[in-house]
Design an enzyme around this catalytic site. Structure first.
Site, PDB file in Angstrom:
ATOM      1  N   ASP A   1     -27.148   0.630  17.918  1.00  0.00           N
ATOM      2  CA  ASP A   1     -27.137   1.751  16.960  1.00  0.00           C
ATOM      3  C   ASP A   1     -26.821   3.072  17.642  1.00  0.00           C
ATOM      4  O   ASP A   1     -26.076   3.899  17.109  1.00  0.00           O
ATOM      5  CB  ASP A   1     -28.499   1.822  16.268  1.00  0.00           C
ATOM      6  CG  ASP A   1     -28.728   0.591  15.408  1.00  0.00           C
ATOM      7  OD1 ASP A   1     -29.852   0.072  15.376  1.00  0.00           O
ATOM      8  OD2 ASP A   1     -27.756   0.126  14.780  1.00  0.00           O
TER       9      ASP A   1
ATOM     10  N   GLU B   1     -30.435  11.139  10.344  1.00  0.00           N
ATOM     11  CA  GLU B   1     -31.365  12.174   9.880  1.00  0.00           C
ATOM     12  C   GLU B   1     -31.277  13.447  10.723  1.00  0.00           C
ATOM     13  O   GLU B   1     -30.812  13.430  11.855  1.00  0.00           O
ATOM     14  CB  GLU B   1     -32.817  11.666   9.949  1.00  0.00           C
ATOM     15  CG  GLU B   1     -33.436  11.659  11.323  1.00  0.00           C
ATOM     16  CD  GLU B   1     -32.890  10.571  12.198  1.00  0.00           C
ATOM     17  OE1 GLU B   1     -32.978   9.405  11.782  1.00  0.00           O
ATOM     18  OE2 GLU B   1     -32.371  10.874  13.288  1.00  0.00           O
TER      19      GLU B   1
HETATM   20  N1  LIG Z   1     -40.441   6.757  16.004  1.00  0.00           N
HETATM   21  C1  LIG Z   1     -39.195   6.330  15.715  1.00  0.00           C
HETATM   22  O1  LIG Z   1     -38.936   5.288  15.084  1.00  0.00           O
HETATM   23  C2  LIG Z   1     -38.039   7.158  16.185  1.00  0.00           C
HETATM   24  C3  LIG Z   1     -38.243   8.319  16.939  1.00  0.00           C
HETATM   25  C4  LIG Z   1     -37.108   9.048  17.307  1.00  0.00           C
HETATM   26  C5  LIG Z   1     -35.828   8.642  16.935  1.00  0.00           C
HETATM   27  N2  LIG Z   1     -35.697   7.506  16.196  1.00  0.00           N
HETATM   28  C6  LIG Z   1     -34.392   7.063  15.746  1.00  0.00           C
HETATM   29  O2  LIG Z   1     -33.523   6.793  16.828  1.00  0.00           O
HETATM   30  C7  LIG Z   1     -32.216   7.119  16.328  1.00  0.00           C
HETATM   31  C8  LIG Z   1     -31.279   7.227  17.477  1.00  0.00           C
HETATM   32  O3  LIG Z   1     -31.045   5.839  17.829  1.00  0.00           O
HETATM   33  P1  LIG Z   1     -30.785   5.510  19.347  1.00  0.00           P
HETATM   34  O4  LIG Z   1     -30.525   4.031  19.414  1.00  0.00           O
HETATM   35  O5  LIG Z   1     -29.807   6.460  19.923  1.00  0.00           O
HETATM   36  O6  LIG Z   1     -32.206   5.890  19.948  1.00  0.00           O
HETATM   37  P2  LIG Z   1     -33.225   4.908  20.614  1.00  0.00           P
HETATM   38  O7  LIG Z   1     -32.563   4.196  21.731  1.00  0.00           O
HETATM   39  O8  LIG Z   1     -34.434   5.731  20.861  1.00  0.00           O
HETATM   40  O9  LIG Z   1     -33.506   3.857  19.455  1.00  0.00           O
HETATM   41  C9  LIG Z   1     -34.304   4.167  18.335  1.00  0.00           C
HETATM   42  C10 LIG Z   1     -34.411   2.932  17.496  1.00  0.00           C
HETATM   43  O10 LIG Z   1     -33.911   3.274  16.194  1.00  0.00           O
HETATM   44  C11 LIG Z   1     -33.025   2.240  15.800  1.00  0.00           C
HETATM   45  N3  LIG Z   1     -32.087   2.785  14.816  1.00  0.00           N
HETATM   46  C12 LIG Z   1     -31.186   3.758  14.979  1.00  0.00           C
HETATM   47  N4  LIG Z   1     -30.534   3.975  13.830  1.00  0.00           N
HETATM   48  C13 LIG Z   1     -31.055   3.104  12.911  1.00  0.00           C
HETATM   49  C14 LIG Z   1     -30.829   2.861  11.516  1.00  0.00           C
HETATM   50  N5  LIG Z   1     -29.935   3.563  10.844  1.00  0.00           N
HETATM   51  N6  LIG Z   1     -31.567   1.909  10.896  1.00  0.00           N
HETATM   52  C15 LIG Z   1     -32.492   1.200  11.573  1.00  0.00           C
HETATM   53  N7  LIG Z   1     -32.775   1.398  12.887  1.00  0.00           N
HETATM   54  C16 LIG Z   1     -32.053   2.352  13.532  1.00  0.00           C
HETATM   55  C17 LIG Z   1     -32.362   1.815  17.093  1.00  0.00           C
HETATM   56  O11 LIG Z   1     -31.777   0.568  16.948  1.00  0.00           O
HETATM   57  C18 LIG Z   1     -33.562   1.770  18.000  1.00  0.00           C
HETATM   58  O12 LIG Z   1     -34.282   0.578  17.812  1.00  0.00           O
HETATM   59  C19 LIG Z   1     -32.425   8.421  15.584  1.00  0.00           C
HETATM   60  O13 LIG Z   1     -31.391   8.654  14.635  1.00  0.00           O
HETATM   61  C20 LIG Z   1     -33.759   8.151  14.905  1.00  0.00           C
HETATM   62  O14 LIG Z   1     -33.576   7.622  13.605  1.00  0.00           O
HETATM   63  C21 LIG Z   1     -36.764   6.752  15.811  1.00  0.00           C
HETATM   64  N1  LIG Z   2     -21.608   5.428  27.785  1.00  0.00           N
HETATM   65  C1  LIG Z   2     -22.891   5.817  27.677  1.00  0.00           C
HETATM   66  N2  LIG Z   2     -23.434   6.584  28.638  1.00  0.00           N
HETATM   67  C2  LIG Z   2     -24.739   6.972  28.527  1.00  0.00           C
HETATM   68  N3  LIG Z   2     -25.579   6.631  27.515  1.00  0.00           N
HETATM   69  C3  LIG Z   2     -25.065   5.872  26.547  1.00  0.00           C
HETATM   70  C4  LIG Z   2     -23.716   5.420  26.571  1.00  0.00           C
HETATM   71  N4  LIG Z   2     -23.507   4.683  25.453  1.00  0.00           N
HETATM   72  C5  LIG Z   2     -24.686   4.662  24.767  1.00  0.00           C
HETATM   73  N5  LIG Z   2     -25.621   5.380  25.418  1.00  0.00           N
HETATM   74  C6  LIG Z   2     -27.021   5.633  24.953  1.00  0.00           C
HETATM   75  O1  LIG Z   2     -27.845   4.530  25.283  1.00  0.00           O
HETATM   76  C7  LIG Z   2     -28.862   4.398  24.276  1.00  0.00           C
HETATM   77  C8  LIG Z   2     -28.995   2.958  23.886  1.00  0.00           C
HETATM   78  O2  LIG Z   2     -27.711   2.553  23.434  1.00  0.00           O
HETATM   79  P1  LIG Z   2     -27.592   1.496  22.234  1.00  0.00           P
HETATM   80  O3  LIG Z   2     -28.234   2.045  21.019  1.00  0.00           O
HETATM   81  O4  LIG Z   2     -26.167   1.099  22.153  1.00  0.00           O
HETATM   82  O5  LIG Z   2     -28.395   0.251  22.774  1.00  0.00           O
HETATM   83  P2  LIG Z   2     -29.779  -0.259  22.237  1.00  0.00           P
HETATM   84  O6  LIG Z   2     -30.716   0.906  22.123  1.00  0.00           O
HETATM   85  O7  LIG Z   2     -30.163  -1.409  23.051  1.00  0.00           O
HETATM   86  O8  LIG Z   2     -29.393  -0.801  20.795  1.00  0.00           O
HETATM   87  P3  LIG Z   2     -30.153  -0.483  19.432  1.00  0.00           P
HETATM   88  O9  LIG Z   2     -29.920   1.005  19.281  1.00  0.00           O
HETATM   89  O10 LIG Z   2     -29.465  -1.316  18.435  1.00  0.00           O
HETATM   90  O11 LIG Z   2     -31.613  -0.829  19.663  1.00  0.00           O
HETATM   91  C9  LIG Z   2     -28.436   5.229  23.073  1.00  0.00           C
HETATM   92  O12 LIG Z   2     -29.300   6.363  22.980  1.00  0.00           O
HETATM   93  C10 LIG Z   2     -27.039   5.668  23.417  1.00  0.00           C
HETATM   94  O13 LIG Z   2     -26.778   7.022  23.017  1.00  0.00           O
END
Ligand SMILES: NC(=O)c1ccc[n+]([C@@H]2O[C@H](COP(=O)([O-])OP(=O)(O)OC[C@H]3O[C@@H](n4cnc5c(N)ncnc54)[C@H](O)[C@@H]3O)[C@@H](O)[C@H]2O)c1
Ligand SMILES: Nc1ncnc2c1ncn2[C@@H]1O[C@H](COP(=O)(O)OP(=O)(O)OP(=O)(O)O)[C@@H](O)[C@H]1O
Length: 303
Positions: A70, A146
């Site tokens: 994501d 969001e």
């Molecule tokens: N307490 C929480 O749940 C919390 C806190 C801060 C941010 N977030 C979310 O993390 C998102 C950023 O994602 P990231 O992967 O870069 O951060 P991250 O690596 O911290 O992951 C946050 C989690 O949110 C999940 N996620 C992101 N977008 C989603 C969606 N549309 N529906 C369901 N799950 C979703 C990701 O897969 C991951 O499991 C922010 O947009 C915010 O929604 C969640």
């Molecule tokens: N090329 C990159 N260099 C540095 N950070 C990155 C890069 N690509 C992705 N990221 C960051 O690494 C974090 C995790 O990436 P990603 O969401 O793809 O994996 P994940 O968290 O395992 O998957 P999910 O979000 O489905 O749980 C994200 O916050 C993303 O912004």
């Protein structure tokens, strides 16, 4: 005219680089020109693959293929926001809620792209305008998941006042408020106790974060309305606004944040008509045991 796919991936992950090699081979074999957004990565692939550095930008690509989870899709959305180019997510992450395909279906995804056998789905974003004391022009932003107004530091609370369409609604001390799209209703807003909104619900969700108040319920407004969140002068703490967990704007006390359904949706390439309900069940491993028995019993009864 050569069809181009721009690939965005998580260059820091070994599994992403392996998937990238396979994707580039499949896409090239299917006649696509492949561009990589990550120039450093393009450097290592440029020699023996028809990789084209993505200096030409996004708008001359048919699709942006995202190899990651994501977060990487949210990062790629920064490239396609404001364009008509759809994102196609291939999940390499842990959750992959936003992705369309799983890693093992990469070959099928490329085949469907080659046959133009996909539909484009539009997902609303939120547009953000931040008015800060002493500044004439607002700072603008947007989010696919969001926009979150939170306290700038861990200690104490932030005092906010909430309004809808210019009318005051309530004020309270809290850790913050999440202002989410339908897409983001399964992300931070979900963790904060908000409802799940199906993608075709074109509203904006507000969910308070640990509000010290009797009236601090999740709220949903329609696409024609707007929230106002004011960081009150009496707040013991300034705030910070974060969009999709990646783009931040500082909020001194006295700041005013306006959030409304965005004017330009983001576009996603959809390969399967699987309903959102199935995705929700699958991604959250919801217990649906018994559903088939109940359904078949009903069918038998109805003859
Ligand atoms: N307490 C929480 O749940 C919390 C806190 C801060 C941010 N977030 C979310 O993390 C998102 C950023 O994602 P990231 O992967 O870069 O951060 P991250 O690596 O911290 O992951 C946050 C989690 O949110 C999940 N996620 C992101 N977008 C989603 C969606 N549309 N529906 C369901 N799950 C979703 C990701 O897969 C991951 O499991 C922010 O947009 C915010 O929604 C969640
Ligand atoms: N090329 C990159 N260099 C540095 N950070 C990155 C890069 N690509 C992705 N990221 C960051 O690494 C974090 C995790 O990436 P990603 O969401 O793809 O994996 P994940 O968290 O395992 O998957 P999910 O979000 O489905 O749980 C994200 O916050 C993303 O912004």
């Amino acid at each position: 005219m050569t069809r181009r796919v721009l690939i965005v991936t998580h260059g820091g992950r070994p599994e992403a680089v392996a998937a990238l090699t396979e994707a580039m081979r499949e896409l090239t074999a299917a006649g696509f020109e492949v561009a990589l957004h990550d120039d450093d990565l393009a450097e290592s692939f440029g020699d023996h693959m028809s990789a084209v550095r993505a200096r030409e930008g996004v708008t001359d690509s048919e699709v942006v293929m995202v190899l990651g989870g994501d977060g990487t899709i949210l990062r790629a959305a920064e490239l396609t926001h404001g364009t008509r180019v759809p994102l196609l997510g291939v999940n390499l992450g842990h959750v992959g809620f936003l992705a369309e395909s799983e890693r093992e279906d990469l070959h099928l995804a490329v085949q469907r792209l080659a046959e133009r056998d996909y539909v484009v789905e539009e997902r609303s974003v939120v547009d953000v305008h931040v008015h800060r004391p002493g500044e004439d022009e607002p700072v603008t932003g947007w989010a696919l998941n969001e926009a979150t107004v939170e306290k700038a530091r861990r200690e104490r609370v932030i005092e906010v006042a909430i309004g809808v369409d210019g009318r005051p609604l309530s004020s309270f001390g809290c850790d913050g408020v999440v202002l989410s799209t339908s897409t983001g209703s399964t992300a931070h807003a979900f963790s904060a106790g908000g409802p799940v909104m199906w993608p075709d619900v074109d509203g904006v969700l507000l969910v308070p974060l640990s509000a010290h108040a009797l009236f601090a319920r999740p709220l949903v407004i329609g696409p024609g309305s707007a929230y106002t969140v004011k960081v009150l002068e009496r707040s013991p703490m300034p705030g910070i606004l974060t969009c999709d967990g990646r783009r931040s704007i500082e909020l001194p006390v006295g700041s005013r944040v306006e959030v409304r359904r965005g004017s330009t949706p983001l576009r996603f390439a959809r390969l399967s008509p699987a309903p959102f309900t199935d995705r929700l069940v699958s991604k959250f491993s919801l217990p649906v045991v018994g559903w088939r028995e109940a359904a078949s019993a009903r069918d038998e009864k109805e003859g």
